[in-house]
Design a protein around this motif. Structure first.
Motif, PDB file in Angstrom:
ATOM      1  N   SER A   9      13.106 -22.244  26.625  1.00 21.69           N
ATOM      2  CA  SER A   9      13.276 -21.069  25.781  1.00 21.69           C
ATOM      3  C   SER A   9      11.899 -20.561  25.389  1.00 21.69           C
ATOM      4  CB  SER A   9      14.073 -21.428  24.518  1.00 21.69           C
ATOM      5  OG  SER A   9      13.284 -22.277  23.685  1.00 21.69           O
ATOM      6  N   SER A  10      11.866 -19.393  24.762  1.00 18.86           N
ATOM      7  CA  SER A  10      10.586 -18.849  24.303  1.00 18.86           C
ATOM      8  C   SER A  10       9.948 -19.762  23.247  1.00 18.86           C
ATOM      9  CB  SER A  10      10.782 -17.437  23.751  1.00 18.86           C
ATOM     10  OG  SER A  10      11.685 -17.437  22.658  1.00 18.86           O
ATOM     11  N   LYS A  11      10.766 -20.469  22.489  1.00 15.92           N
ATOM     12  CA  LYS A  11      10.208 -21.420  21.514  1.00 15.92           C
ATOM     13  C   LYS A  11       9.446 -22.539  22.228  1.00 15.92           C
ATOM     14  CE  LYS A  11      13.522 -20.717  17.733  1.00 15.92           C
ATOM     15  NZ  LYS A  11      14.550 -21.357  16.874  1.00 15.92           N
ATOM     16  N   ASP A  12       9.991 -23.000  23.342  1.00 23.20           N
ATOM     17  CA  ASP A  12       9.304 -24.027  24.125  1.00 23.20           C
ATOM     18  C   ASP A  12       7.968 -23.504  24.647  1.00 23.20           C
ATOM     19  OD1 ASP A  12      11.517 -25.744  23.840  1.00 23.20           O
ATOM     20  OD2 ASP A  12      12.465 -24.917  25.633  1.00 23.20           O
ATOM     21  N   VAL A  13       7.978 -22.256  25.103  1.00 24.06           N
ATOM     22  CA  VAL A  13       6.765 -21.648  25.635  1.00 24.06           C
ATOM     23  C   VAL A  13       5.688 -21.573  24.562  1.00 24.06           C
ATOM     24  CG1 VAL A  13       5.782 -19.493  26.518  1.00 24.06           C
ATOM     25  CG2 VAL A  13       7.943 -20.355  27.445  1.00 24.06           C
ATOM     26  N   MET A  14       6.046 -21.075  23.394  1.00 24.34           N
ATOM     27  CA  MET A  14       5.068 -20.936  22.312  1.00 24.34           C
ATOM     28  C   MET A  14       4.545 -22.297  21.874  1.00 24.34           C
ATOM     29  SD  MET A  14       3.303 -18.916  20.398  1.00 24.34           S
ATOM     30  CE  MET A  14       4.067 -17.281  20.350  1.00 24.34           C
ATOM     31  N   ALA A  15       5.443 -23.262  21.766  1.00 25.62           N
ATOM     32  CA  ALA A  15       5.026 -24.598  21.340  1.00 25.62           C
ATOM     33  C   ALA A  15       4.046 -25.201  22.342  1.00 25.62           C
ATOM     34  CB  ALA A  15       6.247 -25.498  21.172  1.00 25.62           C
ATOM     35  N   ARG A  16       4.294 -25.017  23.628  1.00 21.98           N
ATOM     36  CA  ARG A  16       3.409 -25.583  24.645  1.00 21.98           C
ATOM     37  C   ARG A  16       2.050 -24.891  24.630  1.00 21.98           C
ATOM     38  NH1 ARG A  16       5.153 -28.884  28.634  1.00 21.98           N
ATOM     39  NH2 ARG A  16       3.647 -29.390  30.281  1.00 21.98           N
ATOM     40  N   ALA A  17       2.054 -23.572  24.448  1.00 20.71           N
ATOM     41  CA  ALA A  17       0.791 -22.837  24.397  1.00 20.71           C
ATOM     42  C   ALA A  17      -0.041 -23.267  23.188  1.00 20.71           C
ATOM     43  CB  ALA A  17       1.065 -21.342  24.358  1.00 20.71           C
ATOM     44  N   LYS A  18       0.607 -23.419  22.041  1.00 22.15           N
ATOM     45  CA  LYS A  18      -0.122 -23.850  20.834  1.00 22.15           C
ATOM     46  C   LYS A  18      -0.702 -25.247  21.016  1.00 22.15           C
ATOM     47  CE  LYS A  18       2.265 -21.001  17.390  1.00 22.15           C
ATOM     48  NZ  LYS A  18       3.169 -20.986  16.211  1.00 22.15           N
ATOM     49  N   ALA A  19       0.066 -26.112  21.634  1.00 20.31           N
ATOM     50  CA  ALA A  19      -0.429 -27.472  21.862  1.00 20.31           C
ATOM     51  C   ALA A  19      -1.609 -27.460  22.829  1.00 20.31           C
ATOM     52  CB  ALA A  19       0.691 -28.350  22.403  1.00 20.31           C
ATOM     53  N   ALA A  20      -1.568 -26.573  23.824  1.00 16.53           N
ATOM     54  CA  ALA A  20      -2.633 -26.515  24.831  1.00 16.53           C
ATOM     55  C   ALA A  20      -3.952 -26.033  24.234  1.00 16.53           C
ATOM     56  CB  ALA A  20      -2.212 -25.603  25.987  1.00 16.53           C
ATOM     57  N   VAL A  21      -3.892 -25.029  23.354  1.00 17.33           N
ATOM     58  CA  VAL A  21      -5.148 -24.486  22.803  1.00 17.33           C
ATOM     59  C   VAL A  21      -5.676 -25.332  21.657  1.00 17.33           C
ATOM     60  CG1 VAL A  21      -4.559 -22.136  23.497  1.00 17.33           C
ATOM     61  CG2 VAL A  21      -3.981 -22.897  21.188  1.00 17.33           C
ATOM     62  N   GLY A  22      -4.822 -26.154  21.074  1.00 18.77           N
ATOM     63  CA  GLY A  22      -5.271 -27.041  20.004  1.00 18.77           C
ATOM     64  C   GLY A  22      -5.878 -26.279  18.841  1.00 18.77           C
ATOM     65  N   ASP A  23      -7.106 -26.651  18.465  1.00 23.09           N
ATOM     66  CA  ASP A  23      -7.749 -26.014  17.312  1.00 23.09           C
ATOM     67  C   ASP A  23      -8.689 -24.879  17.714  1.00 23.09           C
ATOM     68  OD1 ASP A  23      -9.712 -27.464  18.519  1.00 23.09           O
ATOM     69  OD2 ASP A  23     -10.255 -28.657  16.748  1.00 23.09           O
ATOM     70  N   ALA A  24      -8.537 -24.378  18.926  1.00 24.52           N
ATOM     71  CA  ALA A  24      -9.345 -23.229  19.355  1.00 24.52           C
ATOM     72  C   ALA A  24      -9.092 -22.038  18.430  1.00 24.52           C
ATOM     73  CB  ALA A  24      -9.012 -22.848  20.792  1.00 24.52           C
ATOM     74  N   LYS A  25     -10.132 -21.269  18.180  1.00 21.49           N
ATOM     75  CA  LYS A  25     -10.030 -20.149  17.238  1.00 21.49           C
ATOM     76  C   LYS A  25      -9.441 -18.922  17.928  1.00 21.49           C
ATOM     77  CE  LYS A  25     -13.886 -21.882  14.488  1.00 21.49           C
ATOM     78  NZ  LYS A  25     -15.255 -21.630  13.991  1.00 21.49           N
ATOM     79  N   VAL A  26      -8.153 -19.027  18.239  1.00 22.15           N
ATOM     80  CA  VAL A  26      -7.427 -17.922  18.867  1.00 22.15           C
ATOM     81  C   VAL A  26      -6.104 -17.720  18.150  1.00 22.15           C
ATOM     82  CG1 VAL A  26      -8.467 -18.200  21.157  1.00 22.15           C
ATOM     83  CG2 VAL A  26      -6.377 -19.465  20.587  1.00 22.15           C
ATOM     84  N   ASP A  27      -5.600 -16.500  18.230  1.00 22.07           N
ATOM     85  CA  ASP A  27      -4.270 -16.179  17.711  1.00 22.07           C
ATOM     86  C   ASP A  27      -3.321 -15.993  18.887  1.00 22.07           C
ATOM     87  OD1 ASP A  27      -5.203 -16.123  15.054  1.00 22.07           O
ATOM     88  OD2 ASP A  27      -5.876 -14.038  15.292  1.00 22.07           O
ATOM     89  N   LEU A  28      -2.106 -16.489  18.730  1.00 16.87           N
ATOM     90  CA  LEU A  28      -1.080 -16.355  19.762  1.00 16.87           C
ATOM     91  C   LEU A  28       0.076 -15.522  19.223  1.00 16.87           C
ATOM     92  CD1 LEU A  28      -0.883 -20.051  21.062  1.00 16.87           C
ATOM     93  CD2 LEU A  28      -2.374 -18.215  21.869  1.00 16.87           C
ATOM     94  N   GLY A  29       0.550 -14.568  20.031  1.00 17.97           N
ATOM     95  CA  GLY A  29       1.684 -13.755  19.609  1.00 17.97           C
ATOM     96  C   GLY A  29       2.338 -13.082  20.800  1.00 17.97           C
ATOM     97  N   TRP A  30       3.603 -12.701  20.640  1.00 17.34           N
ATOM     98  CA  TRP A  30       4.320 -12.046  21.722  1.00 17.34           C
ATOM     99  C   TRP A  30       3.968 -10.556  21.778  1.00 17.34           C
ATOM    100  CZ3 TRP A  30       5.712 -15.719  24.586  1.00 17.34           C
ATOM    101  CH2 TRP A  30       6.338 -16.869  24.097  1.00 17.34           C
ATOM    102  N   VAL A  31       3.806 -10.036  22.983  1.00 18.20           N
ATOM    103  CA  VAL A  31       3.591  -8.598  23.155  1.00 18.20           C
ATOM    104  C   VAL A  31       4.854  -7.840  22.750  1.00 18.20           C
ATOM    105  CG1 VAL A  31       3.172  -6.777  24.854  1.00 18.20           C
ATOM    106  CG2 VAL A  31       1.851  -8.901  24.945  1.00 18.20           C
ATOM    107  N   LYS A  32       6.000  -8.346  23.194  1.00 16.50           N
ATOM    108  CA  LYS A  32       7.317  -7.816  22.827  1.00 16.50           C
ATOM    109  C   LYS A  32       8.224  -9.021  22.573  1.00 16.50           C
ATOM    110  CE  LYS A  32       7.092  -3.649  25.724  1.00 16.50           C
ATOM    111  NZ  LYS A  32       7.729  -2.945  26.872  1.00 16.50           N
ATOM    112  N   PRO A  33       9.327  -8.836  21.875  1.00 15.49           N
ATOM    113  CA  PRO A  33      10.250  -9.964  21.716  1.00 15.49           C
ATOM    114  C   PRO A  33      10.643 -10.528  23.080  1.00 15.49           C
ATOM    115  CG  PRO A  33      10.882  -8.175  20.262  1.00 15.49           C
ATOM    116  CD  PRO A  33       9.793  -7.634  21.149  1.00 15.49           C
TER     117      PRO A  33
END
Length: 468
Positions: free
Chosen positions: A348-372
């Motif tokens: 699901s999209s929740k899985d995608v976001m969780a994996r991306a956040k885990a991959a970047v760790g404490d990198a100073k970046v913001d993650l967000g969806w372009v569209k729902p």
């Protein structure tokens, strides 16, 4: 030794269906009609304001004048956004209707590549036993094929017992808002179809594993999401860069996400596909698929060798766009990347976001969806009556083909019909090689007249059998 079931569970072959015959029609005229439709430039640009709306009006007028019997049998609703909804009422209102679909719009021709085409991309040239032009395959071949079938049936005096809806979206190539609006209209009217059929898969003549033809019917499609990764920084002059700039932070984050792919999983429609193909192939292939508890690592390595095949077995990650400074000697205050995901049915999209956040760790970046995000579709039955009708009509045209369900890795308008349809299938009876399938959205798009004839016959048989 533990042995798994190697045949797809509950896969009906349609052999218990009595197919109606396809009515007579003029193939030469049908070919000329497809040529004419390909000359109408219903191009969906990324920015809808760039669309030439008059071309949609031109197409609607052309359909009405070219197919008078079908238009006399059906009522037509043109939604405000130019999506079409036709209804041919059945004589028995107690029977659930069917929904057939094909979209009106086409993708643009990449600027500067017009000269690479063998024939001009909007000429609708009839040559070399084919019709050439943008949209002849995706998806005006289906749209014209449906109308040819409906016109032939109406001319022959066919009277359906089960109602028929034809939905033709105006913007499938740019988001599918038209299909969403059409589904809302049908839902408000209380429509619940027994099945929906749209574009999505085809008869592949050189299918891997069996090196032969397979009737590949899409029973689901992947979800879609685009992640924006943003690195904010102080900016400044490029002659005095800090140890890390916004671009380097962004680059490391994108690489971290891309270097942590979702694993291949032997499940879902993709698994059903390789089970069916392995059962046909036999030998060690059949044995390996039947004993996945032992051979799963080997199978996954083989699947990973082909990106087009591997896509059916995991959520894919594709960095596609980068944006930084507007000038080469300026450090950007904000650097952005877009990463496109096609989400497997078990994610699901929740899985995608969780994996991306885990991959970047404490990198100073913001993650967000372009569209729902659009979540994966549900998976349709391979034993329902709708599946049996489609399978029987497809096998009549390709009796030598191995029948198999598959997962559509791109998106179609049909996903919007889930609230108003028991099952949703994605199949066009065109016969393509793997190489030929690559021309969809590409240079020299064309459909062989033989494939176009197969399409008309398939739609006519399917509609007459399922509603007669």
């Amino acid at each position: 030794m533990r042995t798994a079931n190697f045949a797809p569970a509950n896969l009906a072959d349609g052999s218990d269906v009595t197919l109606a015959a396809a009515p007579a029609y003029d193939l030469d005229a049908a070919v000329r009609h497809l040529s004419a439709a390909a000359q109408i430039r219903t191009i969906s640009h990324q920015n809808p304001t760039d669309n030439e709306s008059a071309e949609w009006d031109r197409l609607h007028a052309w359909l009405a004048s070219t197919y008078p019997a079908a238009h006399a049998a059906m009522t037509r609703t043109i939604l405000p956004n130019r999506t079409l909804v036709y209804h041919w009422p059945g004589s028995d209102a107690a029977l659930a209707p069917i929904i057939v679909m094909a979209h009106q719009d086409v993708v643009p021709v990449t600027e500067g590549t017009e000269g690479d085409w063998k024939y001009p991309p909007f000429s609708g040239q009839i040559a070399e036993k084919a019709v050439w032009g943008r949209g002849t395959v995706d998806d005006k071949g289906s749209l014209v094929g449906l109308f040819e079938a409906l016109e032939a049936l109406a001319t022959a005096g066919f009277q359906p017992k089960r109602g028929i809806y034809l939905v033709s979206g105006h913007d499938e190539e740019a988001g599918g808002s038209g299909a969403i609006a059409a589904a809302a209209k049908l839902k408000a009217e209380g429509v619940k179809a027994i099945f929906t059929i749209d574009e999505g898969s085809l008869v592949l003549t050189d299918t891997p594993v069996i090196d032969g033809p397979a009737i590949m019917i899409g029973i689901g499609e992947k979800g879609y999401a685009t992640l924006r990764v943003t690195a904010n920084a102080p900016g400044g002059h490029s002659s005095m860069p800090p140890a890390e700039t916004g671009v380097t932070v962004l680059a490391k984050a994108v690489l971290a996400i891309a270097d942590d792919p979702f694993p291949l999983e032997l499940r879902g429609p993709g698994l059903s596909m390789i089970e069916a193909l392995a059962a046909e192939k036999g030998g060690t292939t059949k044995m390996a698929v039947a004993n996945r508890w032992l051979f799963a690592p080997l199978l996954k390595r083989q699947l990973a060798d082909s990106p087009s095949t591997a896509a059916a077995f995991h959520t894919t990650i594709a960095p596609t766009m980068l944006e930084g400074s507007p000038k080469e000697n300026v450090l950007p205050q904000s650097a952005n990347a877009l990463i496109n995901y096609r989400i497997a049915p078990w994610n699901s999209s929740k899985d995608v976001m969780a994996r991306a956040k885990a991959a970047v760790g404490d990198a100073k970046v913001d993650l967000g969806w372009v569209k729902p995000p659009r979540e994966p579709s549900r998976i349709s039955s391979t034993s329902s009556q709708g599946w049996k009708w489609i399978a029987a009509a497809a096998r009549a045209d390709a009796p030598e083909g191995v029948l198999t369900p598959t997962l559509v890795v791109a998106g179609t308008d049909s996903r919007s019909m889930e609230p108003v349809s028991e099952d949703v299938y994605r199949f066009m009876p065109m016969h393509f090689t793997l190489k030929e399938a690559g021309m969809i959205h590409g240079t020299n798009e064309h459909i062989a007249i033989d494939s176009f004839k197969r399409m008309i016959d398939f739609y006519a048989r399917l509609i007459a059998t399922s509603t007669g």
